[in-house]
Write a protein that holds these residues in place. Structure first.
Motif, PDB file in Angstrom:
ATOM      1  N   LYS A   3     -49.239 -60.522  -1.975  1.00 23.27           N
ATOM      2  CA  LYS A   3     -49.033 -59.824  -0.718  1.00 23.27           C
ATOM      3  C   LYS A   3     -50.002 -58.789  -0.260  1.00 23.27           C
ATOM      4  N   ARG A 103     -49.209 -59.331   6.128  1.00 23.55           N
ATOM      5  CA  ARG A 103     -47.864 -58.715   6.569  1.00 23.55           C
ATOM      6  C   ARG A 103     -48.229 -57.469   7.756  1.00 23.55           C
ATOM      7  N   VAL A 156     -45.478 -53.787  -0.182  1.00 26.43           N
ATOM      8  CA  VAL A 156     -47.165 -53.991  -0.608  1.00 26.43           C
ATOM      9  C   VAL A 156     -47.753 -52.566  -1.160  1.00 26.43           C
TER      10      VAL A 156
END
Length: 224
Positions: A3, A103, A156
């Protein structure tokens, strides 16, 4: 899959609003009886409203007037809410990074209706995973709190994130949070100032970063 998070400041980075803020702050200060150079206001853009007033007027000011100055700025700036101009390629940049598995989290000093107007201008809601706004933290940039909160929203760790911003306050917040910082010249702050504040790379604007993604820190982290 690892991620990764792309954290973005908004004003001056994705939306071309810095000089609108300068004009609104200048008039708000003038109405309160203060003469503050626009150049000084420009360099302070990126701080939260309260911090900006304190930074520009100093400790000897009448603090009882702070809220009125900030309210005047909000009212003046709010007249532009329906026509805030996104920087060219801003939405394409966010969508491209989202397509690459990043993201996207907005980390901004804006909040409330101001943030809603900025998000409408960007017009990339499908790419945005979350927001860390001034409403969510006790201390704004250059404190690391907004970046820490953005990392939490993205779920993250700092080593898997990149922060993109246009001010020295952005670069300082990212550096203090242990996140790689990328600077944008679209907010009007000089290249050298952004580098001195912690930017590992500096791009002209979202179009420049989009064109250079394959050789950027984003591509570097994608290989890890």
């Amino acid at each position: 899959m690892t991620k990764r998070a792309a954290l973005f400041d908004v004003d001056g980075t994705l939306v071309d609003t810095n000089h609108l803020h300068v004009t609104a702050w200048w008039e708000a200060f003038r109405q309160a009886g203060h003469t503050v150079p626009m150049s000084a206001i420009h360099r302070a853009i990126g701080l939260t409203g309260g911090d900006l007033v304190a930074h520009l007027l100093g400790d000897e000011r009448d603090r009882g007037k702070d809220a009125g100055i900030s309210a005047a700025h909000a009212a003046l700036y709010g007249t532009y809410a329906d026509r805030l101009p996104a920087l060219e390629s801003a939405s394409d940049l966010l969508r491209s990074l989202a397509d690459r598995g990043w993201r996207i989290v907005l980390a901004t000093s804006a909040g409330g209706s101001e943030l809603a107007a900025l998000r409408r201008a960007i017009d990339a809601e499908d790419a945005i995973a979350g927001v860390a706004s001034a409403d969510d933290v006790a201390a704004g940039k250059p404190a690391p709190d907004p970046v820490h909160h953005a990392l939490s929203v993205a779920d993250v760790p700092p080593e898997n994130a990149v922060f993109v911003g246009d001010s020295v306050w952005d670069m300082g917040a990212a550096s203090r949070a242990g996140v790689r910082a990328v600077g944008m010249l679209s907010g009007g702050i000089p290249h050298a100032a952004l580098e001195a504040a912690g930017a590992g790379a500096v791009y002209e604007d979202p179009t420049g970063l989009l064109a250079g993604l394959d050789t950027s820190v984003f591509a570097e982290l994608e290989t890890r």
